[in-house]
Design a protein around this motif. Structure first.
Motif, PDB file in Angstrom:
ATOM      1  N   LYS A 167      18.664  44.297  15.195  1.00 26.34           N
ATOM      2  CA  LYS A 167      19.647  45.329  14.864  1.00 26.34           C
ATOM      3  C   LYS A 167      19.172  46.239  13.733  1.00 26.34           C
ATOM      4  N   HIS A 168      17.962  46.760  13.837  1.00 28.76           N
ATOM      5  CA  HIS A 168      17.443  47.694  12.840  1.00 28.76           C
ATOM      6  C   HIS A 168      18.175  49.036  12.992  1.00 28.76           C
ATOM      7  N   THR A 169      18.500  49.649  11.875  1.00 25.95           N
ATOM      8  CA  THR A 169      19.258  50.901  11.919  1.00 25.95           C
ATOM      9  C   THR A 169      18.370  52.137  11.821  1.00 25.95           C
ATOM     10  N   ASN A 170      17.060  51.947  11.837  1.00 27.83           N
ATOM     11  CA  ASN A 170      16.137  53.062  11.623  1.00 27.83           C
ATOM     12  C   ASN A 170      15.483  53.577  12.905  1.00 27.83           C
ATOM     13  N   GLY A 171      15.792  52.992  14.038  1.00 26.41           N
ATOM     14  CA  GLY A 171      15.228  53.464  15.297  1.00 26.41           C
ATOM     15  C   GLY A 171      13.847  52.944  15.623  1.00 26.41           C
ATOM     16  N   VAL A 172      13.260  52.084  14.778  1.00 25.76           N
ATOM     17  CA  VAL A 172      11.928  51.525  15.073  1.00 25.76           C
ATOM     18  C   VAL A 172      12.063  50.495  16.189  1.00 25.76           C
ATOM     19  N   THR A 173      11.230  50.641  17.221  1.00 26.64           N
ATOM     20  CA  THR A 173      11.359  49.797  18.412  1.00 26.64           C
ATOM     21  C   THR A 173      10.148  48.939  18.723  1.00 26.64           C
ATOM     22  N   GLY A 174       8.959  49.301  18.208  1.00 26.31           N
ATOM     23  CA  GLY A 174       7.815  48.503  18.627  1.00 26.31           C
ATOM     24  C   GLY A 174       6.549  48.780  17.843  1.00 26.31           C
ATOM     25  N   LEU A 175       5.614  47.871  18.022  1.00 27.14           N
ATOM     26  CA  LEU A 175       4.272  47.978  17.457  1.00 27.14           C
ATOM     27  C   LEU A 175       3.392  48.673  18.497  1.00 27.14           C
ATOM     28  N   ALA A 176       2.839  49.829  18.133  1.00 27.05           N
ATOM     29  CA  ALA A 176       2.123  50.650  19.112  1.00 27.05           C
ATOM     30  C   ALA A 176       0.609  50.559  18.992  1.00 27.05           C
ATOM     31  N   ALA A 177       0.082  50.372  17.781  1.00 29.34           N
ATOM     32  CA  ALA A 177      -1.377  50.374  17.591  1.00 29.34           C
ATOM     33  C   ALA A 177      -1.714  49.771  16.239  1.00 29.34           C
ATOM     34  N   VAL A 178      -2.945  49.281  16.112  1.00 31.71           N
ATOM     35  CA  VAL A 178      -3.472  48.844  14.828  1.00 31.71           C
ATOM     36  C   VAL A 178      -4.759  49.618  14.569  1.00 31.71           C
ATOM     37  N   TYR A 179      -4.968  50.007  13.308  1.00 32.04           N
ATOM     38  CA  TYR A 179      -6.123  50.821  12.915  1.00 32.04           C
ATOM     39  C   TYR A 179      -7.130  49.966  12.152  1.00 32.04           C
TER      40      TYR A 179
END
Length: 279
Positions: A167-179
């Motif tokens: 229930k994050h309120t910031n809209g972050v949904t996933g891990l997309a990449a690592v650098y």
């Protein structure tokens, strides 16, 4: 299929499962994350092969993968390895691929000359009495010097991917990449390709390895984020977000440095977390 079941890759595929910040103070890191609209899980102590592993964590569970905040808490070999990573720089020291078959990955890495350690069965208890169980494949530090790069097979994802922790309120949904920071990106990409079984390609001046979910981007320090640590290292990671402009503004409001780049908003994190987010 629910969110928990979606964390298990189909046969023959890999996911970018999670990354981890190694931190000195779990609570300080969690307070920052809460101020940014995340809901961290409660603190949980790791156990390995039935004994205390010497580390504890809190996590940000996402619809696709998760972010781990991990701290050493005891004088164990595992905690010692964590402290050795932390001595190099503040930030991200772990990147993990999700696999449907940890035993197979162990055999494959051995055949590729990575000399993996014996397969490890880990568990930790969570609030409510549940136990998270997973199998992990580690390789010696010299095999993947950028950080603790490993594999995990989730055995009980339903215990930790609970609605309350999504229930994050910031809209972050996933891990997309690592650098990944490299002095010789081509050579490092070839090694990561052997480790992952993924084929590298060129993308915007970086080497890219695309998994079924998520990717690895490898480049020289000057071609990555401002403030990236010297090679070999993990510089940061990209997040999927429903409202990137609003999240970047929220980060700026709490005092984080936010820069607009061609790839998105680069958000520099303070020493309590370290590293960079790209949103």
């Amino acid at each position: 299929m629910n969110v928990a079941e979606r964390q298990k890759p189909p046969a023959g595929e890999l996911f970018l499962d999670h990354v981890a910040h190694f931190v000195p103070d779990l609570d300080a890191a969690a307070r920052l994350l809460e101020s940014l609209g995340f809901v961290p899980t409660p603190e949980s102590a790791h156990r390995a092969q039935g004994a205390p592993a010497g580390t504890s964590n809190r996590c940000l569970m996402l619809e696709e993968g998760y972010i781990e905040i991990l701290a050493p808490t005891m004088d164990t070999p595992n905690a010692g390895r964590v402290r050795a990573h932390m001595a190099r720089y503040d930030g991200v020291h772990l990147a993990c691929f999700g696999t449907p078959d940890a035993a197979f990955e162990h055999q494959r890495l051995a055949a590729q000359g990575f000399e993996p350690e014996p397969l490890v069965d880990l568990q930790r208890s969570v609030d409510g009495g549940g136990t998270v169980r997973f199998s992990v494949v580690y390789v010696p530090p010299g095999g993947m010097p950028e950080g603790r790069v490993q594999y995990v097979q989730h055995l009980t994802p339903e215990v930790i991917w609970q609605d309350a922790w999504l229930k994050h309120t910031n809209g972050v949904t996933g891990l997309a990449a690592v650098y990944v920071v490299a002095d010789d990106p081509a050579a490092v990409a070839a090694r990561w390709a052997r480790f992952s079984g993924l084929l590298p390609r060129s993308e915007g001046g970086l080497a890219c390895l695309q998994a079924a979910r998520g990717r690895v981007l490898i480049g020289e320090r000057e071609n990555l984020f401002a403030g990236a640590p010297p090679a070999p290292a993990l510089a940061g990671y990209a997040l999927s977000c429903r409202h990137p402009e609003a999240f970047a503004a929220r980060c700026s409001t709490v005092g984080l440095a936010v820069r607009k780049t061609a790839a998105g908003h680069a958000i520099s994190l303070p020493p309590s977390l370290g590293g960079v987010w790209l949103v």
